[in-house]
Design a protein around this motif. Sequence first.
Motif, PDB file in Angstrom:
ATOM      1  N   CYS A 133     -20.090  48.287-127.644  1.00 53.62           N
ATOM      2  CA  CYS A 133     -21.462  47.915-127.321  1.00 53.62           C
ATOM      3  C   CYS A 133     -21.449  46.893-126.174  1.00 53.62           C
ATOM      4  N   ASN A 136     -22.643  43.315-127.557  1.00 54.83           N
ATOM      5  CA  ASN A 136     -21.814  42.566-128.499  1.00 54.83           C
ATOM      6  C   ASN A 136     -20.485  43.296-128.668  1.00 54.83           C
ATOM      7  N   HIS A 139     -19.354  45.057-131.821  1.00 54.63           N
ATOM      8  CA  HIS A 139     -19.917  46.329-132.288  1.00 54.63           C
ATOM      9  C   HIS A 139     -19.092  47.454-131.674  1.00 54.63           C
ATOM     10  N   CYS A 153     -26.110  51.429-129.604  1.00 55.47           N
ATOM     11  CA  CYS A 153     -25.588  50.692-130.754  1.00 55.47           C
ATOM     12  C   CYS A 153     -26.544  50.740-131.950  1.00 55.47           C
ATOM     13  N   CYS A 156     -27.609  46.794-132.646  1.00 61.68           N
ATOM     14  CA  CYS A 156     -28.455  45.962-131.777  1.00 61.68           C
ATOM     15  C   CYS A 156     -29.145  46.752-130.668  1.00 61.68           C
TER      16      CYS A 156
HETATM   17 ZN   LIG Z   1     -24.474  46.262-130.454  1.00 59.80          ZN
END
Ligand SMILES: [Zn+2]
Length: 220
Positions: A133, A136, A139, A153, A156
């Motif tokens: 991701c 982040n 992830h 994702c 998020c």
């Molecule tokens: Zn994410």
Amino acid sequence: MQTRPRVVLLGKQGAGKGTQAVRLADHYSIAHLSTGDLFRAQAKQGTAFGLEAKRYMDGGDLVPDEIVFGVIEECLAPGGQLSDGFVLDGFPRTRAQAEELERVLGDRPIDVVVHIDVPREVVVERLSARRVCVKNSGHIYSVAKPPSQGWVCDTCGGDVIQREDDTPEAINKRLDTYERDTRPIREFYASSGRPLVTIDGLGDTDEVFARICSAIDATL
Ligand SMILES: [Zn+2]
């Protein structure tokens, strides 16, 4: 009273260190900390070393060792995140850091060093299939386990991509560096009498986790 263990986890990128560290933290009720987490937490508290470390990270620079250890010493203070048991994931990275860590830990050193061993060809395959991701980096998906709705994702909503440095060539280069730096760490811990166990990192995460726990329990 059972003491909470102080554990260093070693293993190639892609060996499943992060996943196992989270489970170990839960199982032993210990702190799971990568140095990045430590820096961010200390910066949030506004400590001198924490803020200094954050400046380097924000600039995309490697945090110098004296600042890394400043942060670690702050966290070892009573009530700090490292004052009891912990699992360190991705640290120390060099023999010099391992030696300095030993010094700052003083009379309560590392209880066990766990090396999760996975053959290079396996991690190259795992990392080449990895998708991350953009919002982040925690992830993580893969070609085999994509997000549920296209490459977005599930957690998020960030785009999920293959990072440029996840090509086999770049991965092999990182693994060379890792092996060059890590062998002396293992040698240091072995020579300073710390229990050093090598765990077969192949198999499903439950199996690997069970192996790690029994190795840790055997040293406590
Ligand atoms: Zn994410």
